[in-house]
Design a protein around this motif. Structure first.
Motif, mmCIF file in Angstrom:
data_model
loop_
_atom_site.group_PDB
_atom_site.id
_atom_site.type_symbol
_atom_site.label_atom_id
_atom_site.label_comp_id
_atom_site.label_asym_id
_atom_site.label_seq_id
_atom_site.Cartn_x
_atom_site.Cartn_y
_atom_site.Cartn_z
ATOM 1 N N MET A 112 0.832 -1.202 0.000
ATOM 2 C CA MET A 112 0.000 0.000 0.000
ATOM 3 C C MET A 112 0.868 1.253 0.000
ATOM 4 O O MET A 112 1.982 1.248 0.527
ATOM 5 N N GLN A 113 0.337 2.327 -0.597
ATOM 6 C CA GLN A 113 1.071 3.589 -0.677
ATOM 7 C C GLN A 113 0.469 4.575 0.325
ATOM 8 O O GLN A 113 -0.636 5.102 0.132
ATOM 9 N N VAL A 114 1.208 4.825 1.387
ATOM 10 C CA VAL A 114 0.777 5.759 2.427
ATOM 11 C C VAL A 114 1.166 7.171 2.012
ATOM 12 O O VAL A 114 2.303 7.427 1.599
ATOM 13 N N ILE A 115 0.219 8.098 2.100
ATOM 14 C CA ILE A 115 0.487 9.499 1.732
ATOM 15 C C ILE A 115 1.259 10.153 2.866
ATOM 16 O O ILE A 115 0.806 10.193 4.017
ATOM 17 N N THR A 116 2.439 10.667 2.556
ATOM 18 C CA THR A 116 3.304 11.269 3.569
ATOM 19 C C THR A 116 3.311 12.787 3.528
ATOM 20 O O THR A 116 3.875 13.413 4.416
ATOM 21 N N SER A 117 2.732 13.413 2.504
ATOM 22 C CA SER A 117 2.699 14.872 2.408
ATOM 23 C C SER A 117 1.385 15.401 2.956
ATOM 24 O O SER A 117 0.367 14.699 2.996
ATOM 25 N N ALA A 118 1.383 16.658 3.374
ATOM 26 C CA ALA A 118 0.189 17.274 3.949
ATOM 27 C C ALA A 118 -0.749 17.749 2.839
ATOM 28 O O ALA A 118 -0.310 18.236 1.796
ATOM 29 N N LEU A 119 -2.058 17.617 3.072
ATOM 30 C CA LEU A 119 -3.088 18.081 2.147
ATOM 31 C C LEU A 119 -3.895 19.174 2.827
ATOM 32 O O LEU A 119 -4.241 19.066 4.013
ATOM 33 N N ASP A 120 -4.217 20.229 2.059
ATOM 34 C CA ASP A 120 -4.945 21.360 2.642
ATOM 35 C C ASP A 120 -6.375 20.980 3.026
ATOM 36 O O ASP A 120 -6.814 21.226 4.141
ATOM 37 N N TYR A 121 -7.095 20.399 2.103
ATOM 38 C CA TYR A 121 -8.486 20.040 2.357
ATOM 39 C C TYR A 121 -8.725 18.597 1.914
ATOM 40 O O TYR A 121 -9.338 18.344 0.878
ATOM 41 N N PRO A 122 -8.235 17.635 2.668
ATOM 42 C CA PRO A 122 -8.395 16.231 2.249
ATOM 43 C C PRO A 122 -9.846 15.767 2.374
ATOM 44 O O PRO A 122 -10.528 16.051 3.362
ATOM 45 N N ILE A 123 -10.305 15.089 1.355
ATOM 46 C CA ILE A 123 -11.659 14.544 1.327
ATOM 47 C C ILE A 123 -11.569 13.103 0.854
ATOM 48 O O ILE A 123 -10.881 12.798 -0.125
ATOM 49 N N GLU A 124 -12.255 12.244 1.549
ATOM 50 C CA GLU A 124 -12.280 10.825 1.167
ATOM 51 C C GLU A 124 -12.737 10.676 -0.277
ATOM 52 O O GLU A 124 -13.775 11.201 -0.687
ATOM 53 N N GLY A 125 -11.942 9.989 -1.069
ATOM 54 C CA GLY A 125 -12.298 9.728 -2.453
ATOM 55 C C GLY A 125 -11.807 10.761 -3.444
ATOM 56 O O GLY A 125 -11.966 10.581 -4.657
ATOM 57 N N MET A 126 -11.175 11.841 -2.973
ATOM 58 C CA MET A 126 -10.692 12.867 -3.898
ATOM 59 C C MET A 126 -9.504 12.333 -4.707
ATOM 60 O O MET A 126 -8.776 11.447 -4.256
ATOM 61 N N ALA A 127 -9.352 12.868 -5.935
ATOM 62 C CA ALA A 127 -8.247 12.449 -6.789
ATOM 63 C C ALA A 127 -6.953 13.094 -6.324
ATOM 64 O O ALA A 127 -6.931 14.261 -5.917
ATOM 65 N N VAL A 128 -5.885 12.341 -6.372
ATOM 66 C CA VAL A 128 -4.551 12.837 -6.039
ATOM 67 C C VAL A 128 -3.592 12.364 -7.127
ATOM 68 O O VAL A 128 -3.922 11.489 -7.932
ATOM 69 N N ALA A 129 -2.437 12.988 -7.181
ATOM 70 C CA ALA A 129 -1.461 12.643 -8.210
ATOM 71 C C ALA A 129 -0.066 12.697 -7.638
ATOM 72 O O ALA A 129 0.201 13.405 -6.660
ATOM 73 N N LEU A 130 0.816 11.935 -8.267
ATOM 74 C CA LEU A 130 2.223 11.948 -7.910
ATOM 75 C C LEU A 130 2.963 12.964 -8.772
ATOM 76 O O LEU A 130 2.541 13.246 -9.896
ATOM 77 N N PRO A 131 4.037 13.527 -8.297
ATOM 78 C CA PRO A 131 4.786 14.497 -9.110
ATOM 79 C C PRO A 131 5.210 13.923 -10.453
ATOM 80 O O PRO A 131 5.155 14.623 -11.474
ATOM 81 N N GLU A 132 5.574 12.651 -10.518
ATOM 82 C CA GLU A 132 5.997 12.087 -11.803
ATOM 83 C C GLU A 132 4.840 11.979 -12.785
ATOM 84 O O GLU A 132 5.033 12.051 -14.001
ATOM 85 N N ASP A 133 3.601 11.850 -12.260
ATOM 86 C CA ASP A 133 2.442 11.832 -13.152
ATOM 87 C C ASP A 133 2.288 13.170 -13.852
ATOM 88 O O ASP A 133 1.984 13.232 -15.055
ATOM 89 N N LYS A 134 2.471 14.280 -13.137
ATOM 90 C CA LYS A 134 2.366 15.609 -13.737
ATOM 91 C C LYS A 134 3.464 15.830 -14.778
ATOM 92 O O LYS A 134 3.229 16.408 -15.839
ATOM 93 N N ILE A 135 4.662 15.340 -14.495
ATOM 94 C CA ILE A 135 5.769 15.521 -15.452
ATOM 95 C C ILE A 135 5.476 14.777 -16.744
ATOM 96 O O ILE A 135 5.676 15.301 -17.846
ATOM 97 N N LEU A 136 4.956 13.546 -16.640
ATOM 98 C CA LEU A 136 4.619 12.778 -17.841
ATOM 99 C C LEU A 136 3.511 13.451 -18.637
ATOM 100 O O LEU A 136 3.532 13.480 -19.866
ATOM 101 N N GLN A 137 2.547 14.045 -17.913
ATOM 102 C CA GLN A 137 1.450 14.723 -18.600
ATOM 103 C C GLN A 137 1.953 15.948 -19.353
ATOM 104 O O GLN A 137 1.578 16.209 -20.498
ATOM 105 N N GLN A 138 2.845 16.724 -18.732
ATOM 106 C CA GLN A 138 3.386 17.912 -19.391
ATOM 107 C C GLN A 138 4.227 17.522 -20.597
ATOM 108 O O GLN A 138 4.171 18.178 -21.650
#
Length: 397
Positions: free
Chosen positions: A354-380
């Motif tokens: 399992m991948q435990v989220i280690t960074s802080a989120l401003d307004y975390p909501i159960e079920g919200m979409a999240v992304a990894l930094p490498e995902d954004k780089i691949l998209q760009q």
């Protein structure tokens, strides 16, 4: 009355203005369309890894001798001999003579006791012979039953008692003479020496302090909650002791031999006692562990089974935020069995990988979409791929 010209002129001016506005508006470039903005929050993750673990409990203490003996003079007299090894910091073997008290008076007492023994034995032999003679004489004189006095039985009993008293005196004389030799009760380190050559000592005077060198002990305080992580309350557990020697850190191995069985009234701690054999390395080549050394201890505990270790700050209200396979935020309740510094030990609630989220989120909501930094780089990188042109065919793809 307005003329036809006055009526038509305003319409002409208005029409020209509208035409001019339309012409100017047609010359303006249309607004460029902005690319859609991806507001998916970026997170960093840590993979959960379950591994077998054995608990350990930390403690501390000071190294002391298991046996500590204050030598006391048991006879009176002048010190006529002191061993060269009988000095502070000296090592002596069991039975080795450390000092001698003048034995002259006690040798004389021994001779007196031996003489008393000889006299008492002679008296007893004589009384036994007298008793035999008295019995024979009585049988010749009369056929009546003789009394104890006529058979000299009281005199015989008195002679036996005198012999026993003389034997006791001899035993005391021998014991006192033996006590003029001050011997080491066991293999020892001399902590203090309280006598000198020519000094006079009396019964009860201190001779010196001896510390046994065969076994050392360390009292290790433990909070009550820590005992649950030990097997058999820690008894027979292996313990590693770390301390300084010659300016460097060194490690020694010991074993928990007992618990003191009570809670200290001041510190509210339970004490375990660890033993270390041959602390000074007198019968081995290991590094010496000097008495008085402050050491930290790691006590081997019970087996925890398969557990995961994660940072403590990731657990909020008994739950941990993870990123699932669909890159959605999920909360998982976890079973924490121990806290170790800045980490916690998780027994259940998470799964391997399992991948435990280690960074802080401003307004975390159960079920919200999240992304990894490498995902954004691949998209760009995908958005910045140039349009391919087929020059040979003169067409664009």
């Amino acid at each position: 009355m307005a003329t036809k010209k006055q009526i038509i002129l305003p319409f002409v001016v208005i029409s020209m203005g509208v035409a001019a506005f339309i012409g100017i508006a047609s010359l303006k470039k249309p607004p460029e369309e902005k690319p859609p903005v991806d507001n998916t929050p970026l997170v960093s993750v840590q993979n959960v890894e379950f591994q077998p673990m054995t608990f350990s409990v930390s403690s501390y203490g000071v190294v002391n001798a298991k046996y500590e003996t204050q030598l006391i003079s048991q006879v009176n007299g002048e010190i006529v001999y002191v061993s060269d090894k009988f000095v502070k910091g000296g090592f002596v073997k069991k039975g080795e003579v450390l000092a001698k008290i003048d034995p002259s008076d006690y040798e004389s007492n021994l001779l007196d006791a031996q003489a008393q023994i000889a006299t008492a034995k002679a008296t007893l032999v004589q009384e036994e012979a007298n008793a035999v003679v008295a019995e024979k004489e009585w049988s010749r004189i009369t056929e009546g039953k003789p009394t104890d006095l006529s058979l000299r039985k009281p005199q015989l009993a008195q002679a036996i008692a005198k012999l026993k008293s003389a034997e006791a005196s001899l035993h005391r004389a021998e014991r006192d003479l033996e006590r003029t030799l001050i011997k080491a009760p066991y293999d020892s380190l001399i902590a203090t020496r309280d006598i000198g050559l020519g000094a006079y000592v009396s019964r009860g005077n201190s001779i010196g302090l001896m510390l046994g060198t065969e076994v050392a002990e360390v009292r290790l305080p433990l909070a009550d909650k820590e005992i649950q992580y030990l097997e058999s309350k820690g008894v027979n557990a292996e313990v590693s002791l770390i301390g300084n020697f010659a300016g460097n850190k060194h490690e020694w191995q010991g074993k928990i031999v007992r618990s003191e069985g009570v809670v200290d009234s001041k510190s509210r701690m339970t004490y375990l006692v660890a033993q270390i054999k041959d602390p000074y390395g007198l019968s081995s080549d290991k590094r010496e562990l000097r008495y008085g050394t402050y050491v930290t201890a790691e006590i081997e505990g019970a087996h925890a089974g398969e557990v995961a270790i994660i940072p403590r700050y990731l657990v909020v209200n008994g739950q941990v935020a993870i990123m699932d396979n669909d890159k959605k935020l999920r909360y998982k309740p976890v079973n924490i069995i121990r806290q170790e510094g800045s980490n916690v030990v998780v027994m259940s609630g998470l799964e391997n990988g399992m991948q435990v989220i280690t960074s802080a989120l401003d307004y975390p909501i159960e079920g919200m979409a999240v992304a990894l930094p490498e995902d954004k780089i691949l998209q760009q990188d995908a958005e910045q791929v140039p349009v391919k042109t087929d020059l040979a065919m003169g067409t664009k793809e």
